[in-house]
Design a protein around this motif. Sequence first.
Motif, PDB file in Angstrom:
ATOM      1  N   PHE A  97       0.849  -1.196   0.000  1.00  0.00           N
ATOM      2  CA  PHE A  97       0.000   0.000   0.000  1.00  0.00           C
ATOM      3  C   PHE A  97       0.882   1.242   0.000  1.00  0.00           C
ATOM      4  O   PHE A  97       2.086   1.163   0.256  1.00  0.00           O
ATOM      5  N   ILE A  98       0.284   2.387  -0.288  1.00  0.00           N
ATOM      6  CA  ILE A  98       0.918   3.690  -0.080  1.00  0.00           C
ATOM      7  C   ILE A  98       0.100   4.398   0.986  1.00  0.00           C
ATOM      8  O   ILE A  98      -1.126   4.356   0.973  1.00  0.00           O
ATOM      9  N   THR A  99       0.795   5.077   1.885  1.00  0.00           N
ATOM     10  CA  THR A  99       0.135   5.902   2.891  1.00  0.00           C
ATOM     11  C   THR A  99       0.161   7.351   2.410  1.00  0.00           C
ATOM     12  O   THR A  99       1.220   7.868   2.045  1.00  0.00           O
ATOM     13  N   PHE A 100      -1.023   7.968   2.396  1.00  0.00           N
ATOM     14  CA  PHE A 100      -1.154   9.365   1.990  1.00  0.00           C
ATOM     15  C   PHE A 100      -1.618  10.195   3.176  1.00  0.00           C
ATOM     16  O   PHE A 100      -2.492   9.779   3.932  1.00  0.00           O
ATOM     17  N   GLY A 101      -1.064  11.396   3.300  1.00  0.00           N
ATOM     18  CA  GLY A 101      -1.543  12.389   4.254  1.00  0.00           C
ATOM     19  C   GLY A 101      -2.323  13.438   3.495  1.00  0.00           C
ATOM     20  O   GLY A 101      -1.870  13.921   2.451  1.00  0.00           O
ATOM     21  N   ARG A 102      -3.504  13.790   3.986  1.00  0.00           N
ATOM     22  CA  ARG A 102      -4.364  14.751   3.289  1.00  0.00           C
ATOM     23  C   ARG A 102      -4.159  16.154   3.864  1.00  0.00           C
ATOM     24  O   ARG A 102      -4.252  16.351   5.071  1.00  0.00           O
ATOM     25  N   PHE A 103      -3.885  17.105   2.966  1.00  0.00           N
ATOM     26  CA  PHE A 103      -3.614  18.497   3.314  1.00  0.00           C
ATOM     27  C   PHE A 103      -4.507  19.421   2.504  1.00  0.00           C
ATOM     28  O   PHE A 103      -4.853  19.096   1.363  1.00  0.00           O
ATOM     29  N   PRO A 104      -4.781  20.626   3.020  1.00  0.00           N
ATOM     30  CA  PRO A 104      -5.364  21.648   2.145  1.00  0.00           C
ATOM     31  C   PRO A 104      -4.316  21.980   1.068  1.00  0.00           C
ATOM     32  O   PRO A 104      -3.121  22.095   1.376  1.00  0.00           O
ATOM     33  N   THR A 105      -4.737  22.106  -0.165  1.00  0.00           N
ATOM     34  CA  THR A 105      -3.810  22.432  -1.249  1.00  0.00           C
ATOM     35  C   THR A 105      -3.050  23.713  -0.930  1.00  0.00           C
ATOM     36  O   THR A 105      -1.848  23.818  -1.194  1.00  0.00           O
TER      37      THR A 105
ATOM     38  N   ASP B 155      11.649  14.539  11.243  1.00  0.00           N
ATOM     39  CA  ASP B 155      12.378  15.406  12.171  1.00  0.00           C
ATOM     40  C   ASP B 155      11.882  16.847  12.110  1.00  0.00           C
ATOM     41  O   ASP B 155      12.138  17.627  13.024  1.00  0.00           O
ATOM     42  N   SER B 156      11.176  17.198  11.022  1.00  0.00           N
ATOM     43  CA  SER B 156      10.696  18.576  10.862  1.00  0.00           C
ATOM     44  C   SER B 156       9.322  18.802  11.486  1.00  0.00           C
ATOM     45  O   SER B 156       8.891  19.941  11.622  1.00  0.00           O
ATOM     46  N   VAL B 157       8.635  17.731  11.854  1.00  0.00           N
ATOM     47  CA  VAL B 157       7.249  17.832  12.317  1.00  0.00           C
ATOM     48  C   VAL B 157       7.198  18.528  13.676  1.00  0.00           C
ATOM     49  O   VAL B 157       7.881  18.128  14.614  1.00  0.00           O
ATOM     50  N   LYS B 158       6.366  19.574  13.756  1.00  0.00           N
ATOM     51  CA  LYS B 158       6.309  20.401  14.965  1.00  0.00           C
ATOM     52  C   LYS B 158       5.354  19.858  16.029  1.00  0.00           C
ATOM     53  O   LYS B 158       5.510  20.148  17.197  1.00  0.00           O
ATOM     54  N   LYS B 159       4.340  19.116  15.634  1.00  0.00           N
ATOM     55  CA  LYS B 159       3.375  18.545  16.575  1.00  0.00           C
ATOM     56  C   LYS B 159       3.201  17.073  16.229  1.00  0.00           C
ATOM     57  O   LYS B 159       3.801  16.569  15.293  1.00  0.00           O
ATOM     58  N   GLU B 160       2.325  16.394  16.949  1.00  0.00           N
ATOM     59  CA  GLU B 160       2.106  14.976  16.690  1.00  0.00           C
ATOM     60  C   GLU B 160       1.278  14.775  15.423  1.00  0.00           C
ATOM     61  O   GLU B 160       0.245  15.422  15.237  1.00  0.00           O
ATOM     62  N   LEU B 161       1.751  13.892  14.579  1.00  0.00           N
ATOM     63  CA  LEU B 161       1.006  13.548  13.363  1.00  0.00           C
ATOM     64  C   LEU B 161      -0.176  12.649  13.715  1.00  0.00           C
ATOM     65  O   LEU B 161      -0.105  11.866  14.672  1.00  0.00           O
ATOM     66  N   PRO B 162      -1.261  12.732  12.932  1.00  0.00           N
ATOM     67  CA  PRO B 162      -2.380  11.811  13.177  1.00  0.00           C
ATOM     68  C   PRO B 162      -1.977  10.378  12.839  1.00  0.00           C
ATOM     69  O   PRO B 162      -1.016  10.148  12.106  1.00  0.00           O
ATOM     70  N   LYS B 163      -2.697   9.440  13.397  1.00  0.00           N
ATOM     71  CA  LYS B 163      -2.485   8.027  13.079  1.00  0.00           C
ATOM     72  C   LYS B 163      -3.307   7.678  11.835  1.00  0.00           C
ATOM     73  O   LYS B 163      -4.146   8.450  11.381  1.00  0.00           O
ATOM     74  N   ILE B 164      -3.078   6.492  11.282  1.00  0.00           N
ATOM     75  CA  ILE B 164      -3.838   6.024  10.119  1.00  0.00           C
ATOM     76  C   ILE B 164      -5.318   6.007  10.486  1.00  0.00           C
ATOM     77  O   ILE B 164      -5.698   5.468  11.532  1.00  0.00           O
TER      78      ILE B 164
ATOM     79  N   TRP C 234      -0.885 -11.541  -0.737  1.00  0.00           N
ATOM     80  CA  TRP C 234       0.169 -12.028   0.139  1.00  0.00           C
ATOM     81  C   TRP C 234       0.316 -11.194   1.409  1.00  0.00           C
ATOM     82  O   TRP C 234       1.113 -11.525   2.282  1.00  0.00           O
ATOM     83  N   TYR C 235      -0.474 -10.111   1.534  1.00  0.00           N
ATOM     84  CA  TYR C 235      -0.362  -9.229   2.688  1.00  0.00           C
ATOM     85  C   TYR C 235      -1.647  -9.287   3.508  1.00  0.00           C
ATOM     86  O   TYR C 235      -2.736  -9.086   2.981  1.00  0.00           O
ATOM     87  N   ASP C 236      -1.508  -9.584   4.798  1.00  0.00           N
ATOM     88  CA  ASP C 236      -2.653  -9.581   5.710  1.00  0.00           C
ATOM     89  C   ASP C 236      -2.667  -8.259   6.472  1.00  0.00           C
ATOM     90  O   ASP C 236      -1.690  -7.923   7.151  1.00  0.00           O
ATOM     91  N   ILE C 237      -3.766  -7.541   6.358  1.00  0.00           N
ATOM     92  CA  ILE C 237      -3.906  -6.282   7.075  1.00  0.00           C
ATOM     93  C   ILE C 237      -4.091  -6.618   8.555  1.00  0.00           C
ATOM     94  O   ILE C 237      -4.934  -7.440   8.906  1.00  0.00           O
ATOM     95  N   PRO C 238      -3.313  -5.986   9.435  1.00  0.00           N
ATOM     96  CA  PRO C 238      -3.456  -6.276  10.863  1.00  0.00           C
ATOM     97  C   PRO C 238      -4.859  -5.953  11.369  1.00  0.00           C
ATOM     98  O   PRO C 238      -5.508  -5.037  10.864  1.00  0.00           O
ATOM     99  N   ASP C 239      -5.309  -6.707  12.344  1.00  0.00           N
ATOM    100  CA  ASP C 239      -6.611  -6.456  12.949  1.00  0.00           C
ATOM    101  C   ASP C 239      -6.449  -5.333  13.968  1.00  0.00           C
ATOM    102  O   ASP C 239      -6.366  -5.553  15.169  1.00  0.00           O
ATOM    103  N   ASP C 240      -6.373  -4.094  13.458  1.00  0.00           N
ATOM    104  CA  ASP C 240      -6.053  -2.941  14.295  1.00  0.00           C
ATOM    105  C   ASP C 240      -7.244  -2.018  14.536  1.00  0.00           C
ATOM    106  O   ASP C 240      -7.087  -0.923  15.058  1.00  0.00           O
ATOM    107  N   LYS C 241      -8.426  -2.457  14.138  1.00  0.00           N
ATOM    108  CA  LYS C 241      -9.678  -1.706  14.354  1.00  0.00           C
ATOM    109  C   LYS C 241      -9.778  -0.424  13.519  1.00  0.00           C
ATOM    110  O   LYS C 241     -10.680   0.374  13.716  1.00  0.00           O
ATOM    111  N   ILE C 242      -8.847  -0.223  12.591  1.00  0.00           N
ATOM    112  CA  ILE C 242      -8.933   0.930  11.688  1.00  0.00           C
ATOM    113  C   ILE C 242      -9.990   0.600  10.631  1.00  0.00           C
ATOM    114  O   ILE C 242      -9.995  -0.508  10.088  1.00  0.00           O
ATOM    115  N   PRO C 243     -10.904   1.533  10.344  1.00  0.00           N
ATOM    116  CA  PRO C 243     -11.943   1.251   9.342  1.00  0.00           C
ATOM    117  C   PRO C 243     -11.353   0.821   8.003  1.00  0.00           C
ATOM    118  O   PRO C 243     -10.348   1.370   7.554  1.00  0.00           O
TER     119      PRO C 243
END
Length: 165
Positions: A45-53, A107-116, A130-139
């Motif tokens: 997968f790719i992880t994306f962070g959503r920002f205002p343009t 290292d540049s992040v000033k506050k805590e980033l959100p989790k997935i 071949w990849y099992d998504i962990p049962d982490d309760k994320i929708p």
Amino acid sequence: MSTKSEPALTGCCQCGHVTYSSSSLPDEFTNCHCQTCRKLSGAPFITFGRFPTSAITWTSGEESLTKTTYSDLAERTHCAACGSPISMQYKCQPGLISITAGTIDEDSVKKELPKISEQIFVEEGKKAGWYDIPDDKIPRYSKFPPSFQRKIEEWKKVVPAPGPE
């Protein structure tokens, strides 16, 4: 005298040619398991962070961003020099841009980033078998979350379908 505030975070591609800063943190992170994301990343997968343009400023190498369209829904960018995927922007929400999380300089992040906050395109045949998504309760969503799927459907009603010119 005007003072420019420090960015909330910065980021760059692997070779450092394309760099950016953001005046805000992403409001969410999403893991996308679609085949295009898997092929582009070489990972499950790719992880994306959503920002205002408007929050993103390209600080160097913007001219080296290569734009690519793999569907009628979004445009992606990558660094022409090293190939790092950088962003994806859905045409139905031009005020938002998704930046690949791996390009964020933590290292540049000033506050805590959100989790997935969600996993998308997780149905069999879409995600890597071949990849099992962990049962982490994320929708998890077989495609997009219902609210975003409705936004796409509404957008498609007002945008002419591509066809022969």
